[in-house]
Design an enzyme around this catalytic site. Structure first.
Site, short mmCIF file in Angstrom:
data_model
loop_
_atom_site.label_atom_id
_atom_site.label_comp_id
_atom_site.label_asym_id
_atom_site.label_seq_id
_atom_site.Cartn_x
_atom_site.Cartn_y
_atom_site.Cartn_z
N GLY A 160 -14.37 -2.35 0.45
CA GLY A 160 -13.06 -3.01 0.36
C GLY A 160 -12.57 -3.25 -1.04
N THR A 161 -11.24 -3.20 -1.23
CA THR A 161 -10.69 -3.41 -2.59
C THR A 161 -9.20 -3.31 -2.62
OG1 THR A 161 -12.42 -1.90 -3.27
CG2 THR A 161 -10.90 -2.53 -4.92
N THR A 162 -8.64 -3.69 -3.79
CA THR A 162 -7.35 -3.15 -4.24
C THR A 162 -7.53 -2.81 -5.71
OG1 THR A 162 -6.28 -4.78 -2.85
CG2 THR A 162 -4.89 -3.59 -4.40
#
Lengths: 238, 267
Positions: free
Chosen positions: B63-65
């Protein structure tokens, strides 16, 4: 190499105690043996603690199976998850440590062990070791260091970390007590060794109350520049 | 010894062959390591099938941005710092930017272990390139190296969305590389599950002739608004600026404080 593609559905699962259809049982290479591990880094010490219960399903295999393993004079690793993979992984790490010592004439530092473990775990990216690892020890400057891993080798350095079955219960408590999160108007005091050991004992007592896979006894390894000291504390046996 | 083959240890002669290289002046993507595979099963579906049985749940960090854009004064790189394992937040201060050398950065999104491993390998290959060719590797070549590594394992379930950012002889460079071996050069990219939110913010605020401070603010806002709306992004914003003489780390700010600043009227 030809790979067979298999489709895994949710057929056969028990829904409200009714049998839902035909089930395909296949051999699972993994099993979950429970256990919780915790590591805390201080200014000049590190603590790695684990419970000693080994369980599988509804049974307890052993009440005296600690999950901390001493690697060098300045590093201890805690491994929880599937006990078979924990044993093999620690054997492989010990072998690699010996090879390093014989080739380089010095012991591996904590940071080096962490980097090496990351590549060992990633070597099994497609058939992982089902182990949650936490390394605790002293870095080259003598300061406490904690490295936490996921099963395939992603890692980072932390101040404190809980892993294993009760990790989701312990981590928020540590965030509050060591990281001073969600506390307003409180002075941030640095963690000394006595307070840290007491905190670890209290935290495991809480975990044993609410997690079925954690209990029986607590093994604490305290790493300082003098060496590694071990302490065993009884926990709930139910 | 029984453990020798599984331990992954490389003998001295093998290492020597790797460092000196098999072909002078060539850059070959050599297989660096043998990976163990489960026998007779498709690797990408294997883990999912083992989970849920008998309490086994192998959750990998995800998960990330992340976002990056070029403008008149270089390239801005901004990332969040949340690593989630299933629905549990495994880390609030994950480091998602790898500092390959003072002129090259790589961002990480998707599976944390995949990104860390392959980008560390990329850092090693960039260093070897510099030692063999006596000049720094170009951004285009570095991104192509990573892309070819991904191509070797296409379809096996790797998950990596990365941006290679650097400054070489051709000026500022920004490439997007992902686990399908897609490699795109561009002026603005955002990756991860929060990327749509970040795109909305940076698309509307972007101007090629922004000042440096405006660009920092735009990067910060992009990540902050993405973490506000995406459950799998959060933590702190790590902001880097790639300039002609190398990258600098601009700031590391908690998103909860930033969102209060930006949406004062909301709270």
């Amino acid at each position: 190499i030809m790979f067979t593609t298999q489709v895994y559905g949710d057929n056969g699962k028990m829904k409200e105690y009714h049998y839902t259809g035909p089930v395909e049982h296949r051999f699972s290479p993994y099993s979950f043996n429970g256990g919780t591990v915790l590591a805390v880094a201080g200014e000049d010490f590190a603590i790695v603690a684990s419970d000693t219960r080994l369980s599988e399903g509804y049974s307890i295999h052993s009440r005296d199976s600690p999950k901390c393993y001493k690697l060098t004079n300045t590093t201890v690793i805690g491994c929880s998850g599937f006990h078979g993979d924990c044993l093999t992984l620690t054997k492989i790490i010990d072998a690699r440590l010996k090879m390093y010592k014989h080739s380089n004439n010095k012991s591996m530092t904590s940071g080096a062990i962490a980097a090496m473990l990351s590549t060992i775990l990633y070597g099994r990216r497609f058939f992982p070791y089902y182990v949650y690892n936490i390394i605790g020890g002293l870095d080259e400057e003598g300061k406490g260091a904690v490295y936490s891993f996921d099963p395939v080798g992603s890692y980072q350095r932390d101040t404190y970390k809980a892993g294993g079955s009760a990790s989701a219960m312990l981590q928020p408590l540590l965030d509050n007590q060591i990281g001073y999160k969600n506390m307003e108007g409180v002075q941030h005091l640095p963690l000394n060794q006595e307070k840290a050991v007491q905190l670890v004992k209290d935290v495991f007592i809480s975990a044993a109350e609410r997690d079925v896979y954690t209990g029986d006894a607590l093994r604490i390894c305290i790493v300082t520049k003098e060496g590694i000291k071990e302490e065993t504390v009884p926990l709930r046996k139910d | 010894m029984a453990l020798f083959d599984v331990s992954g240890y490389k003998s001295h002669s093998e290492l020597r062959g790797q460092i000196l290289g098999t072909g002078v002046g060539h850059l070959i993507d050599r297989p660096n390591q043998q990976f163990s595979v489960p026998v007779g099963v498709d690797p990408s579906g294997f883990l999912k099938s083992c989970s849920r049985e008998g309490g086994v749940s192998i959750d990998l960090n995800h998960g990330t941005t992340t976002l990056a854009f070029t403008f008149r004064h270089g390239v801005i790189v901004a990332v969040d710092s949340r690593a989630s394992a299933g629905s549990y937040i495994a880390s609030k201060e994950a480091n998602k930017v790898i500092e390959i050398n003072p002129y090259l950065l790589g961002t990480m999104s998707g599976s944390a272990a995949d990104c860390q491993y392959w980008e560390r390998l990329l850092a090693k290959e960039c260093r070897l390139y510099k030692l063999r060719n006596k000049q720094r590797i170009s951004v285009s070549a570095a991104s192509k190296l990573l892309c070819n590594m991904m191509l070797g394992y296409r379809g096996m379930g790797l998950s990596m969305g990365s941006m290679i950012v650097g400054w070489d002889n051709k000026g500022p460079g920004l490439y997007y590389v992902d686990d399908n071996a897609t490699r795109l050069s561009g002026r603005m990219f955002s990756t991860g599950c929060g990327s749509s939110y970040a795109y909305g913010v940076i698309d509307s605020g972007y101007r090629e002739d922004m000042t440096v401070e405006e660009a920092y603010e735009l990067g910060r806002r992009g990540i902050t608004h993405a973490t506000h709306r995406d459950a799998y992004s959060g933590g702190v914003v790590n902001l880097y600026h790639m300039q002609e003489d190398g990258w600098i780390k601009v700031c590391k700010e908690d998103v909860s404080e930033l969102i209060h600043r930006y949406r004062k009227d909301m709270f």
